[in-house]
Design a protein around this motif. Structure first.
Motif, PDB file in Angstrom:
ATOM      1  N   ILE A  92      18.782   2.474  24.067  1.00 26.83           N
ATOM      2  CA  ILE A  92      19.293   1.421  23.193  1.00 26.83           C
ATOM      3  C   ILE A  92      19.484   2.074  21.832  1.00 26.83           C
ATOM      4  O   ILE A  92      18.556   2.684  21.286  1.00 26.83           O
ATOM      5  N   TRP A  93      20.690   1.946  21.263  1.00 26.81           N
ATOM      6  CA  TRP A  93      21.032   2.646  20.024  1.00 26.81           C
ATOM      7  C   TRP A  93      21.381   1.639  18.943  1.00 26.81           C
ATOM      8  O   TRP A  93      22.249   0.783  19.129  1.00 26.81           O
ATOM      9  N   TYR A  94      20.682   1.760  17.818  1.00 32.39           N
ATOM     10  CA  TYR A  94      20.977   0.952  16.637  1.00 32.39           C
ATOM     11  C   TYR A  94      21.466   1.868  15.529  1.00 32.39           C
ATOM     12  O   TYR A  94      21.049   3.026  15.437  1.00 32.39           O
ATOM     13  N   GLN A  95      22.334   1.334  14.683  1.00 30.68           N
ATOM     14  CA  GLN A  95      22.786   2.057  13.501  1.00 30.68           C
ATOM     15  C   GLN A  95      22.451   1.240  12.268  1.00 30.68           C
ATOM     16  O   GLN A  95      22.494   0.004  12.300  1.00 30.68           O
ATOM     17  N   PHE A  96      22.125   1.954  11.186  1.00 27.68           N
ATOM     18  CA  PHE A  96      21.937   1.370   9.861  1.00 27.68           C
ATOM     19  C   PHE A  96      20.922   0.228   9.865  1.00 27.68           C
ATOM     20  O   PHE A  96      21.247  -0.920   9.562  1.00 27.68           O
ATOM     21  N   ILE A  97      19.693   0.564  10.212  1.00 25.25           N
ATOM     22  CA  ILE A  97      18.620  -0.423  10.148  1.00 25.25           C
ATOM     23  C   ILE A  97      17.540   0.069   9.188  1.00 25.25           C
ATOM     24  O   ILE A  97      17.430   1.251   8.897  1.00 25.25           O
ATOM     25  N   THR A  98      16.773  -0.882   8.693  1.00 21.62           N
ATOM     26  CA  THR A  98      15.643  -0.567   7.829  1.00 21.62           C
ATOM     27  C   THR A  98      14.371  -0.870   8.594  1.00 21.62           C
ATOM     28  O   THR A  98      14.222  -1.952   9.170  1.00 21.62           O
ATOM     29  N   TYR A  99      13.476   0.114   8.607  1.00 18.35           N
ATOM     30  CA  TYR A  99      12.197  -0.067   9.285  1.00 18.35           C
ATOM     31  C   TYR A  99      11.118   0.590   8.436  1.00 18.35           C
ATOM     32  O   TYR A  99      11.270   1.736   8.016  1.00 18.35           O
ATOM     33  N   GLY A 100      10.064  -0.139   8.169  1.00 13.54           N
ATOM     34  CA  GLY A 100       8.979   0.390   7.344  1.00 13.54           C
ATOM     35  C   GLY A 100       9.432   0.741   5.939  1.00 13.54           C
ATOM     36  O   GLY A 100       8.901   1.649   5.317  1.00 13.54           O
ATOM     37  N   GLY A 101      10.446   0.024   5.446  1.00 19.21           N
ATOM     38  CA  GLY A 101      10.941   0.274   4.092  1.00 19.21           C
ATOM     39  C   GLY A 101      11.859   1.487   3.983  1.00 19.21           C
ATOM     40  O   GLY A 101      12.230   1.884   2.887  1.00 19.21           O
ATOM     41  N   ILE A 102      12.247   2.076   5.103  1.00 19.45           N
ATOM     42  CA  ILE A 102      13.120   3.258   5.099  1.00 19.45           C
ATOM     43  C   ILE A 102      14.431   2.891   5.781  1.00 19.45           C
ATOM     44  O   ILE A 102      14.445   2.264   6.847  1.00 19.45           O
ATOM     45  N   ASN A 103      15.542   3.278   5.152  1.00 20.81           N
ATOM     46  CA  ASN A 103      16.865   3.050   5.739  1.00 20.81           C
ATOM     47  C   ASN A 103      17.200   4.190   6.683  1.00 20.81           C
ATOM     48  O   ASN A 103      17.187   5.354   6.292  1.00 20.81           O
ATOM     49  N   PHE A 104      17.528   3.851   7.909  1.00 21.06           N
ATOM     50  CA  PHE A 104      17.858   4.848   8.925  1.00 21.06           C
ATOM     51  C   PHE A 104      19.326   4.738   9.328  1.00 21.06           C
ATOM     52  O   PHE A 104      19.855   3.644   9.469  1.00 21.06           O
ATOM     53  N   GLU A 105      19.939   5.895   9.514  1.00 19.88           N
ATOM     54  CA  GLU A 105      21.317   5.950  10.005  1.00 19.88           C
ATOM     55  C   GLU A 105      21.380   5.508  11.461  1.00 19.88           C
ATOM     56  O   GLU A 105      22.283   4.787  11.852  1.00 19.88           O
ATOM     57  N   SER A 106      20.444   5.989  12.264  1.00 21.00           N
ATOM     58  CA  SER A 106      20.404   5.674  13.686  1.00 21.00           C
ATOM     59  C   SER A 106      18.968   5.586  14.157  1.00 21.00           C
ATOM     60  O   SER A 106      18.104   6.306  13.657  1.00 21.00           O
ATOM     61  N   VAL A 107      18.757   4.720  15.126  1.00 22.99           N
ATOM     62  CA  VAL A 107      17.471   4.640  15.816  1.00 22.99           C
ATOM     63  C   VAL A 107      17.787   4.542  17.305  1.00 22.99           C
ATOM     64  O   VAL A 107      18.581   3.701  17.726  1.00 22.99           O
ATOM     65  N   LEU A 108      17.180   5.437  18.072  1.00 19.96           N
ATOM     66  CA  LEU A 108      17.406   5.472  19.515  1.00 19.96           C
ATOM     67  C   LEU A 108      16.095   5.195  20.242  1.00 19.96           C
ATOM     68  O   LEU A 108      15.097   5.873  20.006  1.00 19.96           O
ATOM     69  N   PHE A 109      16.127   4.202  21.100  1.00 17.46           N
ATOM     70  CA  PHE A 109      14.992   3.890  21.955  1.00 17.46           C
ATOM     71  C   PHE A 109      15.336   4.435  23.336  1.00 17.46           C
ATOM     72  O   PHE A 109      16.364   4.074  23.909  1.00 17.46           O
ATOM     73  N   TYR A 110      14.472   5.303  23.855  1.00 20.25           N
ATOM     74  CA  TYR A 110      14.736   5.965  25.130  1.00 20.25           C
ATOM     75  C   TYR A 110      13.904   5.344  26.245  1.00 20.25           C
ATOM     76  O   TYR A 110      12.742   4.992  26.044  1.00 20.25           O
ATOM     77  N   PHE A 111      14.499   5.267  27.430  1.00 21.33           N
ATOM     78  CA  PHE A 111      13.855   4.668  28.593  1.00 21.33           C
ATOM     79  C   PHE A 111      13.972   5.611  29.784  1.00 21.33           C
ATOM     80  O   PHE A 111      14.909   6.400  29.870  1.00 21.33           O
ATOM     81  N   GLN A 112      13.012   5.538  30.674  1.00 23.25           N
ATOM     82  CA  GLN A 112      13.079   6.296  31.917  1.00 23.25           C
ATOM     83  C   GLN A 112      12.750   5.354  33.057  1.00 23.25           C
ATOM     84  O   GLN A 112      12.171   4.295  32.845  1.00 23.25           O
ATOM     85  N   SER A 113      13.134   5.758  34.250  1.00 21.70           N
ATOM     86  CA  SER A 113      12.928   4.916  35.419  1.00 21.70           C
ATOM     87  C   SER A 113      12.042   5.622  36.438  1.00 21.70           C
ATOM     88  O   SER A 113      12.142   6.831  36.618  1.00 21.70           O
ATOM     89  N   ASP A 114      11.203   4.845  37.083  1.00 21.22           N
ATOM     90  CA  ASP A 114      10.397   5.383  38.176  1.00 21.22           C
ATOM     91  C   ASP A 114      10.994   4.977  39.519  1.00 21.22           C
ATOM     92  O   ASP A 114      10.372   5.122  40.555  1.00 21.22           O
ATOM     93  N   GLY A 115      12.219   4.470  39.485  1.00 18.16           N
ATOM     94  CA  GLY A 115      12.896   4.022  40.692  1.00 18.16           C
ATOM     95  C   GLY A 115      12.766   2.530  40.922  1.00 18.16           C
ATOM     96  O   GLY A 115      13.569   1.930  41.619  1.00 18.16           O
ATOM     97  N   LYS A 116      11.744   1.921  40.328  1.00 22.65           N
ATOM     98  CA  LYS A 116      11.530   0.482  40.478  1.00 22.65           C
ATOM     99  C   LYS A 116      11.813  -0.264  39.181  1.00 22.65           C
ATOM    100  O   LYS A 116      12.323  -1.366  39.190  1.00 22.65           O
ATOM    101  N   ARG A 117      11.433   0.349  38.076  1.00 21.75           N
ATOM    102  CA  ARG A 117      11.673  -0.289  36.780  1.00 21.75           C
ATOM    103  C   ARG A 117      11.970   0.766  35.724  1.00 21.75           C
ATOM    104  O   ARG A 117      11.677   1.948  35.909  1.00 21.75           O
ATOM    105  N   THR A 118      12.555   0.311  34.643  1.00 20.97           N
ATOM    106  CA  THR A 118      12.884   1.201  33.528  1.00 20.97           C
ATOM    107  C   THR A 118      11.967   0.829  32.372  1.00 20.97           C
ATOM    108  O   THR A 118      11.838  -0.353  32.040  1.00 20.97           O
ATOM    109  N   TYR A 119      11.336   1.827  31.752  1.00 24.30           N
ATOM    110  CA  TYR A 119      10.383   1.549  30.692  1.00 24.30           C
ATOM    111  C   TYR A 119      10.556   2.519  29.524  1.00 24.30           C
ATOM    112  O   TYR A 119      11.027   3.636  29.690  1.00 24.30           O
ATOM    113  N   MET A 120      10.178   2.041  28.312  1.00 23.54           N
ATOM    114  CA  MET A 120      10.347   2.843  27.104  1.00 23.54           C
ATOM    115  C   MET A 120       9.360   4.005  27.090  1.00 23.54           C
ATOM    116  O   MET A 120       8.166   3.831  27.320  1.00 23.54           O
ATOM    117  N   ASN A 121       9.895   5.203  26.810  1.00 21.19           N
ATOM    118  CA  ASN A 121       9.020   6.371  26.760  1.00 21.19           C
ATOM    119  C   ASN A 121       9.076   7.104  25.428  1.00 21.19           C
ATOM    120  O   ASN A 121       8.224   7.938  25.154  1.00 21.19           O
TER     121      ASN A 121
END
Length: 140
Positions: A92-121
């Motif tokens: 999941i990719w976000y652009q131009f967000i503020t988190y913890g008082g810091i402005n970020f150009e991009s934030v990427l949340f990565y996920f992996q699958s075990d074949g049954k479900r996909t979870y954030m890693n």
């Protein structure tokens, strides 16, 4: 004497760029050849380190616990940051967000699958440093 060697190994070997597995193998070899007293000291030291690492371990980011289902994470992120810029099977990719008082150009949340479900890693935050003539991107 061996406890000083072990202490030095624990501090210097990672700094010198030895792979984590080689470092672990070195510690095991030293432990295998240590006396009972030296093993006791190493056990106490490693238990203290392990407890400290567990105590300070990051378990969530942006309100999303590591291991959370992608579908749940997406809903939480939408409520927090709005519609994502892009969603793929493994991210999941976000652009131009503020988190913890810091402005970020991009934030990427990565996920992996075990074949049954996909979870954030993992999650990466990027921000731009410098001026328009010289720009670099830093990753957290």
């Amino acid at each position: 004497m061996k406890k000083y060697v072990i202490s030095i190994l624990m501090c210097i070997v990672p700094v010198l760029g030895t792979s984590a597995q080689n470092f672990i193998d070195s510690l095991i070899q030293v432990y295998d050849h240590a006396s009972i007293e030296e093993k006791r000291i190493m056990d106490i030291t490693m238990t203290k380190l392990e407890n400290e690492w567990k105590r300070t371990q990051v378990k969530e980011i942006c309100g999303i616990p590591f291991g959370e289902k992608k579908e749940v994470a997406l809903e939480v992120l939408k409520r927090k940051f709005g519609k994502p810029h892009f969603v793929t099977e493994d991210g999941i990719w976000y652009q131009f967000i503020t988190y913890g008082g810091i402005n970020f150009e991009s934030v990427l949340f990565y996920f992996q699958s075990d074949g049954k479900r996909t979870y954030m890693n993992s999650c990466s935050f990027f921000f731009q440093k410098g001026n328009k003539h010289r720009q670099t991107y830093s990753r957290f």
